[in-house]
Design a protein around this motif. Structure first.
Motif, PDB file in Angstrom:
ATOM      1  N   TRP A 243     -56.629  20.898   1.060  1.00 41.99           N
ATOM      2  CA  TRP A 243     -56.004  20.026   2.037  1.00 41.99           C
ATOM      3  C   TRP A 243     -55.049  18.980   1.436  1.00 41.99           C
ATOM      4  O   TRP A 243     -54.530  18.136   2.160  1.00 41.99           O
ATOM      5  CB  TRP A 243     -57.080  19.307   2.840  1.00 41.99           C
ATOM      6  CG  TRP A 243     -57.829  20.220   3.753  1.00 41.99           C
ATOM      7  CD1 TRP A 243     -58.964  20.915   3.474  1.00 41.99           C
ATOM      8  CD2 TRP A 243     -57.484  20.524   5.100  1.00 41.99           C
ATOM      9  NE1 TRP A 243     -59.352  21.665   4.559  1.00 41.99           N
ATOM     10  CE2 TRP A 243     -58.451  21.434   5.588  1.00 41.99           C
ATOM     11  CE3 TRP A 243     -56.448  20.145   5.956  1.00 41.99           C
ATOM     12  CZ2 TRP A 243     -58.423  21.961   6.861  1.00 41.99           C
ATOM     13  CZ3 TRP A 243     -56.424  20.672   7.240  1.00 41.99           C
ATOM     14  CH2 TRP A 243     -57.399  21.553   7.686  1.00 41.99           C
ATOM     15  N   LYS A 244     -54.823  19.090   0.114  1.00 45.27           N
ATOM     16  CA  LYS A 244     -54.021  18.026  -0.505  1.00 45.27           C
ATOM     17  C   LYS A 244     -52.566  18.031  -0.021  1.00 45.27           C
ATOM     18  O   LYS A 244     -51.908  16.984  -0.026  1.00 45.27           O
ATOM     19  CB  LYS A 244     -54.085  18.172  -2.017  1.00 45.27           C
ATOM     20  CG  LYS A 244     -53.410  19.420  -2.566  1.00 45.27           C
ATOM     21  CD  LYS A 244     -53.485  19.444  -4.086  1.00 45.27           C
ATOM     22  CE  LYS A 244     -52.811  20.703  -4.642  1.00 45.27           C
ATOM     23  NZ  LYS A 244     -52.857  20.722  -6.121  1.00 45.27           N
ATOM     24  N   ASP A 245     -52.032  19.214   0.357  1.00 44.64           N
ATOM     25  CA  ASP A 245     -50.620  19.285   0.796  1.00 44.64           C
ATOM     26  C   ASP A 245     -50.472  19.172   2.311  1.00 44.64           C
ATOM     27  O   ASP A 245     -49.355  19.269   2.826  1.00 44.64           O
ATOM     28  CB  ASP A 245     -50.009  20.615   0.332  1.00 44.64           C
ATOM     29  CG  ASP A 245     -49.947  20.702  -1.184  1.00 44.64           C
ATOM     30  OD1 ASP A 245     -49.783  19.622  -1.813  1.00 44.64           O
ATOM     31  OD2 ASP A 245     -50.084  21.810  -1.730  1.00 44.64           O
ATOM     32  N   VAL A 246     -51.601  19.004   3.006  1.00 39.91           N
ATOM     33  CA  VAL A 246     -51.531  18.896   4.454  1.00 39.91           C
ATOM     34  C   VAL A 246     -51.309  17.424   4.838  1.00 39.91           C
ATOM     35  O   VAL A 246     -52.053  16.545   4.385  1.00 39.91           O
ATOM     36  CB  VAL A 246     -52.804  19.430   5.107  1.00 39.91           C
ATOM     37  CG1 VAL A 246     -52.748  19.259   6.634  1.00 39.91           C
ATOM     38  CG2 VAL A 246     -52.990  20.907   4.763  1.00 39.91           C
TER      39      VAL A 246
END
Length: 247
Positions: A243-246
């Motif tokens: 979820w780091k790029d969301v």
């Protein structure tokens, strides 16, 4: 949320108070000094069990060969703990017929396979140490933890014969007899400290017999908790990576 926390706190308080309520109104129980990792204690307890308890009480859920878990061989069990003509693989049953047992004692002696779970270790430990002479009883014995017990004091030769002393007192406006101590009538084969250790060994064995795999279960439980802890950290970091790029 506050209401839910209050309910949890109330339930927790009820469970915490259960031991106190269980002993309220009865003779105070002493904590049993148990250690199921002490193999020597368990072996001594097993010897006491087959010599003194197994004459009247059975342990139908226990087989003699399970005693190999106490670092005993089949030969040692056969020679030192199996006094009948049976085999090591048989269960710990007794020859006494239930009808005869009821005629002798007024009730059928209970099976002791899981007596430590049913009664509790502290109850058993205190029970074995609070027998006293009582000529009003058919067996000649009584017990502070289990008043009017039908079982005689099978370990009396080890502990000796004792009389219980009572004093009259007043509680809530009523006169009651309160226990004040024991008086030794005849000495036993063991000293007071030695008998207490023998009682602890016997209860230690009864506790082990109720669940012979409990030590393995506890060790396995530690590894399971460690695995779950490591897996939780791994899952947490993996979730963060997904979820780091969301945004």
């Amino acid at each position: 949320m506050k209401k839910l926390l209050s309910i949890f706190a109330l339930v927790g308080a009820c469970f915490a108070a259960m031991p106190a309520m269980a002993s309220e109104g009865g003779f105070p129980l002493e904590p049993a000094p148990l250690d199921t990792s002490d193999v020597s204690s368990l072996q001594r307890g097993a010897k006491l069990f087959v010599n003194y308890c197994l004459n009247c009480h059975g342990a139908s859920m226990m087989r003699y060969n399970r005693l190999k878990g106490l670092d005993l061989t089949d030969e040692q069990i056969q020679q030192n703990l199996l006094f009948s003509a049976g085999k090591v693989g048989e269960t710990m049953t007794i020859a006494m017929h239930p009808k005869d047992a009821k005629a002798f004692f007024g009730a059928i002696p209970p099976d002791l396979s899981v007596i430590a779970r049913a009664r509790g270790n502290d109850w058993l430990y205190t029970y074995l140490r609070t027998f006293y002479r009582d000529d009003t009883r058919a067996t000649g014995w009584n017990n502070l933890v289990f008043p009017s017990v039908g079982m005689p004091h099978v370990l009396w030769e080890l502990q000796g014969q004792r009389a219980a002393k009572f004093a009259e007192a007043e509680e809530h406006g009523e006169k009651v007899h309160k226990f004040t101590g024991f008086e030794q009538i005849t000495p036993g084969k063991l000293s007071s400290q030695e008998y207490d250790q023998a009682a602890a060994d016997l209860v230690n064995y009864l506790n082990w017999m109720a669940e012979p795999e409990q030590s393995h279960r506890k060790r396995l439980g530690v590894w399971v908790l460690l695995f779950l802890g490591m897996f939780t950290v791994f899952a947490w970091r993996l979730n963060a990576a997904y979820w780091k790029d969301v945004r």
